[in-house]
Design an enzyme around this catalytic site. Structure first.
Site, mmCIF file in Angstrom:
data_model
loop_
_atom_site.group_PDB
_atom_site.id
_atom_site.type_symbol
_atom_site.label_atom_id
_atom_site.label_comp_id
_atom_site.label_asym_id
_atom_site.label_seq_id
_atom_site.Cartn_x
_atom_site.Cartn_y
_atom_site.Cartn_z
ATOM 1 N N GLU A 230 1.657 -0.511 -5.143
ATOM 2 C CA GLU A 230 0.594 0.447 -5.461
ATOM 3 C C GLU A 230 1.255 1.818 -5.563
ATOM 4 O O GLU A 230 1.666 2.395 -4.555
ATOM 5 C CB GLU A 230 -0.481 0.472 -4.374
ATOM 6 C CG GLU A 230 -1.604 1.456 -4.708
ATOM 7 C CD GLU A 230 -2.284 2.067 -3.489
ATOM 8 O OE1 GLU A 230 -3.458 2.466 -3.607
ATOM 9 O OE2 GLU A 230 -1.640 2.183 -2.430
ATOM 10 N N ASP B 87 0.837 -1.194 0.000
ATOM 11 C CA ASP B 87 0.000 0.000 0.000
ATOM 12 C C ASP B 87 0.877 1.251 0.000
ATOM 13 O O ASP B 87 1.899 1.315 0.692
ATOM 14 C CB ASP B 87 -0.889 -0.019 1.251
ATOM 15 C CG ASP B 87 -1.913 1.089 1.269
ATOM 16 O OD1 ASP B 87 -2.751 1.131 0.356
ATOM 17 O OD2 ASP B 87 -1.881 1.910 2.208
#
Length: 529
Positions: free
Chosen positions: A259, A208
């Site tokens: 990401e 993330d």
């Protein structure tokens, strides 16, 4: 090619990866919230769908201020979802069905209930404990102004003041303090977390905010939305090289997926060199409007950037942060996506959006590289935009005072069966309400219909070309996207306003909607040539 054959050939280069947002997937205990028991009960659906790998969004203990991305303990399972033993059993059961498992890791920040942050608050200014985060004195004569002008990506300031007068940095919710990755404790902690889950069978991690860990230690003000001081810093490469060494020390090709919302694909590709991350999401493709020239340009640029570093692209249409693409592709106000304006409330033609979504699915499956399926897209679900305000839970909604509807609309629990809510989601209700119209979109309703969206995904995932062969563009007229891949595979998508003749072929393998000798507008076809 079977899933096991793809695994043996470098599985992550061509894998079809299914994203599971746990609390909206399936509920096993009747509390209205998805859990690991619900996932375990639906593993056969996922195996039958034809995906290779499951990606789980955060399942860690969390106060759920940001749907689990505010992690209080990176080595356990939130009781809402189950237990650590259940997670280990789920991983083993998935492996038994030929499915690999990737889990989310959230290294940019934690929850304000994380042990380290509580210790930092108690220890006070100048302490070792505070050096794990970005605590700083404020500006102005009494320190009442934030240390700089950085804005939270969820709205408002990126700084919150604590009672002793210092401020801490949070690029997201104020309940998500950012780690200081210049601190060796932080680096050692996350290396140990990687090993903890690799030891339990995890096949990889989705990282993330992978571009945001390292900050410019000078904490300079930014102008005109520039995110350079807290994104894409050179120090990131050292971190991911160390993580890659850990992944490579385990058997079975454990992977790292980033990401990264970077403005330049060539910058993203720098993280995909052979000693860093294995792959990264292609968000340029995700946000692309329904336009021939834009899709062609993004595909060409993506392939060029990834070829330069020997990495496979990873194509994606939707995820838990963006408006579902059935809705996007049917919007009258624009068919792309931007966090700055979700076009909430713009009129939507769901029939048109669905037609385009079917064609886009075949495009995604036909391109070289890996691909992602966000839960529910295989059912043709749309964004639920009429949720009651009092039920919205996304912190984006609260921090923007309701000007941004947030992401709850793409997180509504899935419909599995039956004619009325909760549509087989579980024995209780659902934490967000489902549209009554979803009765025709349940997995049960679509399972026996090869013309349904579920039927299309099952057929496409079974037939998709996974060879490493390069893509050769074909010229079939204006606004017709067409290419050939060896051996003998041709893809055509008609963006034009009128039907176009099919090129020479020996067989129609699959089409997004019925075709004869002509390809209708907003329709895609796979041909054997």
């Amino acid at each position: 090619m079977t899933a096991s054959e793809r695994h043996a050939a470098g599985w992550w280069r061509t894998a079809a990866i299914y994203q599971i947002y746990v609390r909206s997937f399936a509920d096993g205990n009747g509390d209205g919230i998805g859990d690991l028991a619900g996932v375990r009960a639906r593993l056969d659906h996922l195996a039958a769908l034809g995906v290779d790998t499951l990606w789980f969004t955060p399942w860690y203990p969390s106060p759920m201020d940001d749907g689990g991305y505010d992690v209080a303990d990176f080595r356990d399972i939130d009781p809402l979802f189950g237990t650590l033993a259940e997670a280990e059993a789920l991983i083993a059961e998935a492996h038994g069905r030929g499915l690999r498992v990737i889990i989310d890791i959230v290294p940019n920040h934690c929850s304000d209930e994380h042990r380290w942050f509580r210790e930092a608050l108690a220890a006070g200014p100048g302490s070792v404990e505070r050096q794990r985060f970005w605590f700083r004195p404020g500006r102005g004569p009494d320190g009442a102004e934030p240390p700089n002008n950085w804005k939270s990506r969820f709205g408002g300031s990126a700084w919150t003041r604590v009672p002793d007068g210092e401020w801490y940095l949070h690029l997201y919710s104020s309940r998500q303090p950012d780690f200081n990755w210049d601190n060796q404790d932080v680096r050692a902690e996350f290396e140990d977390i990687l090993r903890f889950w690799f030891d339990r069978g995890a096949d990889g991690f989705r990282i993330d905010v992978a571009d945001g860990l390292v900050k410019d230690a000078r904490l300079p003000d930014v102008e005109d939305g520039d995110e350079t001081p807290f994104s894409d810093q050179e120090g990131l490469h050292e971190i991911y090289r160390s993580w890659r060494k850990i992944a490579d020390s385990y058997p079975g090709e454990r992977v790292l997926v980033g990401e990264m919302w970077l403005p330049d694909l060539s910058r993203t590709a720098r993280y995909l060199r052979r000693d860093e991350l294995h792959s990264a999401f292609n968000f340029d493709f995700l946000v692309c409007p329904w336009d021939y020239a834009r899709f062609r340009e993004v595909i060409e640029r993506t392939l060029r950037a990834h070829d330069a570093v020997g990495a496979p692209p990873a194509w994606v249409l939707s995820n838990h942060d963006v408006t579902r693409h059935v809705t996007r592709y049917g919007r009258s106000g624009g068919t792309g996506f931007s966090f700055a304006d979700r076009l909430h409330g713009t009129s939507v033609d769901l029939l048109l959006g669905t037609r385009r979504a079917r064609a886009a699915a075949l495009l995604t499956m036909a391109l070289p590289g890996g691909m992602y399926v966000y839960q529910g897209e295989e059912l043709g679900l749309w964004e639920v935009e009429d949720l009651p305000d009092e039920l919205r839970q996304d912190p984006v909604w609260a921090r923007t005072n309701g000007t941004d509807p947030g992401r709850d609309g793409c997180r509504v629990p899935l419909p599995w069966s039956g004619g009325e809510p909760p549509f087989g989601f579980g024995p209780g209700g659902t934490w967000l309400p489902q549209p009554a119209e979803w009765r025709a979109y349940t997995a049960e309703a679509q399972a026996a219909d090869p013309a349904s969206m579920l039927g299309l995904y099952r057929a496409g995932l079974r037939l998709r070309p996974v060879s490493a062969g390069s893509l050769e563009w074909l010229s079939l007229g204006d606004d017709v996207l067409a290419f050939r891949r060896e051996p003998g595979f041709t893809f055509v998508l008609n963006f034009s306003a009128a039907p176009v003749p099919l090129p020479p072929h020996t067989e129609i393998l699959l089409a997004s909607d019925p075709v004869t000798d002509e390809l209708p507008t907003d329709t895609a076809v796979w041909l054997r040539s």
